[in-house]
Design a protein around this motif. Structure first.
Motif, PDB file in Angstrom:
ATOM      1  N   PHE A 101       4.084  21.285  26.316  1.00 17.91           N
ATOM      2  CA  PHE A 101       5.542  21.461  26.555  1.00 17.91           C
ATOM      3  C   PHE A 101       5.394  22.269  27.772  1.00 17.91           C
ATOM      4  CE2 PHE A 101       9.119  24.456  26.120  1.00 17.91           C
ATOM      5  CZ  PHE A 101      10.244  23.495  26.271  1.00 17.91           C
ATOM      6  N   GLN A 102       6.164  21.875  28.832  1.00 16.90           N
ATOM      7  CA  GLN A 102       6.398  22.737  30.014  1.00 16.90           C
ATOM      8  C   GLN A 102       8.019  23.018  30.294  1.00 16.90           C
ATOM      9  OE1 GLN A 102       4.205  20.168  32.763  1.00 16.90           O
ATOM     10  NE2 GLN A 102       3.010  21.980  33.271  1.00 16.90           N
ATOM     11  N   GLY A 103       8.661  22.673  29.147  1.00 15.14           N
ATOM     12  CA  GLY A 103      10.172  22.928  29.653  1.00 15.14           C
ATOM     13  C   GLY A 103      10.437  24.409  29.739  1.00 15.14           C
ATOM     14  N   THR A 104      11.768  24.618  30.100  1.00 14.97           N
ATOM     15  CA  THR A 104      12.057  25.855  30.406  1.00 14.97           C
ATOM     16  C   THR A 104      13.578  26.192  29.659  1.00 14.97           C
ATOM     17  OG1 THR A 104      13.329  25.019  32.442  1.00 14.97           O
ATOM     18  CG2 THR A 104      11.024  26.000  32.779  1.00 14.97           C
ATOM     19  N   PRO A 111      -2.965  26.232  33.321  1.00 16.39           N
ATOM     20  CA  PRO A 111      -3.745  26.642  32.270  1.00 16.39           C
ATOM     21  C   PRO A 111      -2.948  26.717  30.911  1.00 16.39           C
ATOM     22  CG  PRO A 111      -2.803  28.267  33.750  1.00 16.39           C
ATOM     23  CD  PRO A 111      -2.603  27.196  34.362  1.00 16.39           C
ATOM     24  N   ARG A 112      -1.895  26.064  30.732  1.00 17.98           N
ATOM     25  CA  ARG A 112      -1.323  26.035  29.634  1.00 17.98           C
ATOM     26  C   ARG A 112      -2.003  25.013  28.525  1.00 17.98           C
ATOM     27  NH1 ARG A 112       5.162  25.955  29.083  1.00 17.98           N
ATOM     28  NH2 ARG A 112       4.834  28.029  30.104  1.00 17.98           N
ATOM     29  N   SER A 113      -2.350  25.556  27.411  1.00 19.09           N
ATOM     30  CA  SER A 113      -3.005  24.788  26.346  1.00 19.09           C
ATOM     31  C   SER A 113      -1.998  24.173  25.298  1.00 19.09           C
ATOM     32  CB  SER A 113      -3.810  25.746  25.460  1.00 19.09           C
ATOM     33  OG  SER A 113      -3.194  26.590  24.730  1.00 19.09           O
ATOM     34  N   GLU A 114      -2.341  23.076  24.578  1.00 16.64           N
ATOM     35  CA  GLU A 114      -1.332  22.438  23.739  1.00 16.64           C
ATOM     36  C   GLU A 114      -0.943  23.492  22.505  1.00 16.64           C
ATOM     37  OE1 GLU A 114      -4.376  19.550  22.693  1.00 16.64           O
ATOM     38  OE2 GLU A 114      -3.943  18.260  24.087  1.00 16.64           O
ATOM     39  N   ALA A 115      -1.893  24.246  22.435  1.00 15.71           N
ATOM     40  CA  ALA A 115      -1.662  25.169  21.026  1.00 15.71           C
ATOM     41  C   ALA A 115      -0.605  26.311  21.761  1.00 15.71           C
ATOM     42  CB  ALA A 115      -3.157  26.133  20.876  1.00 15.71           C
ATOM     43  N   MET A 116      -0.740  26.622  22.782  1.00 13.32           N
ATOM     44  CA  MET A 116       0.294  27.536  23.473  1.00 13.32           C
ATOM     45  C   MET A 116       1.704  27.033  23.398  1.00 13.32           C
ATOM     46  SD  MET A 116       0.697  29.648  26.938  1.00 13.32           S
ATOM     47  CE  MET A 116      -0.061  31.212  26.665  1.00 13.32           C
ATOM     48  N   SER A 117       1.638  25.873  24.130  1.00 10.57           N
ATOM     49  CA  SER A 117       2.890  25.098  24.203  1.00 10.57           C
ATOM     50  C   SER A 117       3.658  24.688  23.137  1.00 10.57           C
ATOM     51  CB  SER A 117       2.678  23.974  25.059  1.00 10.57           C
ATOM     52  OG  SER A 117       2.214  22.840  24.350  1.00 10.57           O
ATOM     53  N   TYR A 118       2.865  24.429  22.010  1.00  4.25           N
ATOM     54  CA  TYR A 118       3.585  24.122  20.519  1.00  4.25           C
ATOM     55  C   TYR A 118       4.013  25.362  20.089  1.00  4.25           C
ATOM     56  CZ  TYR A 118       1.609  19.281  19.728  1.00  4.25           C
ATOM     57  OH  TYR A 118       1.537  17.823  19.850  1.00  4.25           O
ATOM     58  N   TRP A 119       3.347  26.380  20.039  1.00  4.83           N
ATOM     59  CA  TRP A 119       3.968  27.886  19.922  1.00  4.83           C
ATOM     60  C   TRP A 119       5.102  28.221  20.592  1.00  4.83           C
ATOM     61  CZ3 TRP A 119       4.503  32.562  22.487  1.00  4.83           C
ATOM     62  CH2 TRP A 119       4.905  33.776  21.737  1.00  4.83           C
ATOM     63  N   PRO A 155      14.582  23.255  23.206  1.00  2.00           N
ATOM     64  CA  PRO A 155      13.297  22.678  23.565  1.00  2.00           C
ATOM     65  C   PRO A 155      13.091  21.235  22.997  1.00  2.00           C
ATOM     66  CG  PRO A 155      12.649  24.223  22.331  1.00  2.00           C
ATOM     67  CD  PRO A 155      14.360  24.402  22.426  1.00  2.00           C
ATOM     68  N   GLY A 156      12.286  20.394  23.682  1.00  2.00           N
ATOM     69  CA  GLY A 156      11.550  19.253  23.353  1.00  2.00           C
ATOM     70  C   GLY A 156      12.491  18.170  23.305  1.00  2.00           C
ATOM     71  N   VAL A 157      13.829  18.373  23.508  1.00  3.20           N
ATOM     72  CA  VAL A 157      14.484  17.055  23.378  1.00  3.20           C
ATOM     73  C   VAL A 157      14.082  15.986  24.285  1.00  3.20           C
ATOM     74  CG1 VAL A 157      16.871  16.176  23.495  1.00  3.20           C
ATOM     75  CG2 VAL A 157      16.484  18.374  22.402  1.00  3.20           C
ATOM     76  N   HIS A 158      13.841  16.287  25.597  1.00  2.00           N
ATOM     77  CA  HIS A 158      13.468  15.338  26.531  1.00  2.00           C
ATOM     78  C   HIS A 158      11.925  15.138  27.060  1.00  2.00           C
ATOM     79  CE1 HIS A 158      17.570  15.713  27.521  1.00  2.00           C
ATOM     80  NE2 HIS A 158      17.486  17.077  27.453  1.00  2.00           N
ATOM     81  N   THR A 159      11.627  13.873  26.968  1.00  2.00           N
ATOM     82  CA  THR A 159      10.251  13.787  27.415  1.00  2.00           C
ATOM     83  C   THR A 159       9.722  14.052  28.734  1.00  2.00           C
ATOM     84  OG1 THR A 159      10.630  11.434  28.404  1.00  2.00           O
ATOM     85  CG2 THR A 159      10.089  11.518  26.020  1.00  2.00           C
ATOM     86  N   LYS A 160      10.661  14.377  29.605  1.00  2.00           N
ATOM     87  CA  LYS A 160      10.298  15.115  30.764  1.00  2.00           C
ATOM     88  C   LYS A 160       9.758  16.563  30.847  1.00  2.00           C
ATOM     89  CE  LYS A 160      14.763  16.809  32.258  1.00  2.00           C
ATOM     90  NZ  LYS A 160      14.650  18.450  31.792  1.00  2.00           N
ATOM     91  N   ASP A 161      10.265  17.059  29.629  1.00  2.00           N
ATOM     92  CA  ASP A 161       9.639  18.465  29.449  1.00  2.00           C
ATOM     93  C   ASP A 161       8.305  18.601  28.777  1.00  2.00           C
ATOM     94  OD1 ASP A 161      12.087  19.489  30.232  1.00  2.00           O
ATOM     95  OD2 ASP A 161      12.741  19.445  28.155  1.00  2.00           O
ATOM     96  N   TRP A 162       7.667  17.371  28.690  1.00  2.00           N
ATOM     97  CA  TRP A 162       6.249  17.389  28.178  1.00  2.00           C
ATOM     98  C   TRP A 162       5.238  16.568  28.898  1.00  2.00           C
ATOM     99  CZ3 TRP A 162       5.077  19.901  23.402  1.00  2.00           C
ATOM    100  CH2 TRP A 162       6.141  20.104  22.710  1.00  2.00           C
ATOM    101  N   VAL A 163       4.088  16.917  29.158  1.00  2.00           N
ATOM    102  CA  VAL A 163       2.983  16.073  29.803  1.00  2.00           C
ATOM    103  C   VAL A 163       2.582  15.154  28.681  1.00  2.00           C
ATOM    104  CG1 VAL A 163       0.951  16.362  30.894  1.00  2.00           C
ATOM    105  CG2 VAL A 163       2.536  18.268  30.943  1.00  2.00           C
ATOM    106  N   LEU A 164       2.792  14.086  28.953  1.00  2.00           N
ATOM    107  CA  LEU A 164       2.613  12.829  28.063  1.00  2.00           C
ATOM    108  C   LEU A 164       1.827  11.804  28.528  1.00  2.00           C
ATOM    109  CD1 LEU A 164       6.037  12.527  26.534  1.00  2.00           C
ATOM    110  CD2 LEU A 164       4.118  13.441  25.113  1.00  2.00           C
ATOM    111  N   LEU A 165       0.911  11.143  27.866  1.00  2.00           N
ATOM    112  CA  LEU A 165       0.321  10.054  28.532  1.00  2.00           C
ATOM    113  C   LEU A 165       1.135   8.740  28.086  1.00  2.00           C
ATOM    114  CD1 LEU A 165      -3.251  10.670  27.217  1.00  2.00           C
ATOM    115  CD2 LEU A 165      -2.549  11.029  29.444  1.00  2.00           C
ATOM    116  N   ASP A 166       1.085   7.833  28.830  1.00  2.00           N
ATOM    117  CA  ASP A 166       1.901   6.670  28.567  1.00  2.00           C
ATOM    118  C   ASP A 166       2.224   6.173  27.127  1.00  2.00           C
ATOM    119  OD1 ASP A 166       2.453   6.188  31.491  1.00  2.00           O
ATOM    120  OD2 ASP A 166       0.931   4.785  31.446  1.00  2.00           O
TER     121      ASP A 166
END
Length: 100
Positions: free
Chosen positions: A29-32, A89-97, A37-48
């Motif tokens: 998650f890279q949203g601000t 440096p943001r991890s998956e765990a930190m972004s989920y938190w 949060p989380g509503v828009h896919t643009k807020d997440w670093v996603l593979l195709d």
């Protein structure tokens, strides 16, 4: 920085935990906007292929938090490393938190 008093509270809470609720991270998650949060896919670093799976990832987080909110002896653990170079440096765990 946590005060010694708040740290003691956390340690006491961990000491009574008997149920682990683990959520494996799959994206970052890279949203601000933390109000919704989380509503828009643009807020997440996603593979195709992950763009169609975002709702599932978010549901895993919500269910874990709901389970823990109803169980004083539970601990939620978000796992996952810093797997996307573009996320820094943001991890998956930190972004989920952060999302939770």
């Amino acid at each position: 920085v946590a005060s010694p008093q708040s740290s003691d509270h956390v340690v006491k809470g961990l000491a009574k935990a008997t149920h682990l609720i683990m959520v494996a991270g799959h994206t970052i998650f890279q949203g601000t906007d933390y109000a919704e949060p989380g509503v828009h896919t643009k807020d997440w670093v996603l593979l195709d292929y992950q763009s169609k799976q975002l709702d599932s990832y978010l549901q895993h987080i919500r269910v874990a938090v709901d389970l823990a909110a109803n169980d004083d002896e539970s601990l939620v653990l978000f796992s996952g490393g810093a797997t996307r170079e573009s996320a820094g440096p943001r991890s998956e765990a930190m972004s989920y938190w952060l999302y939770a």
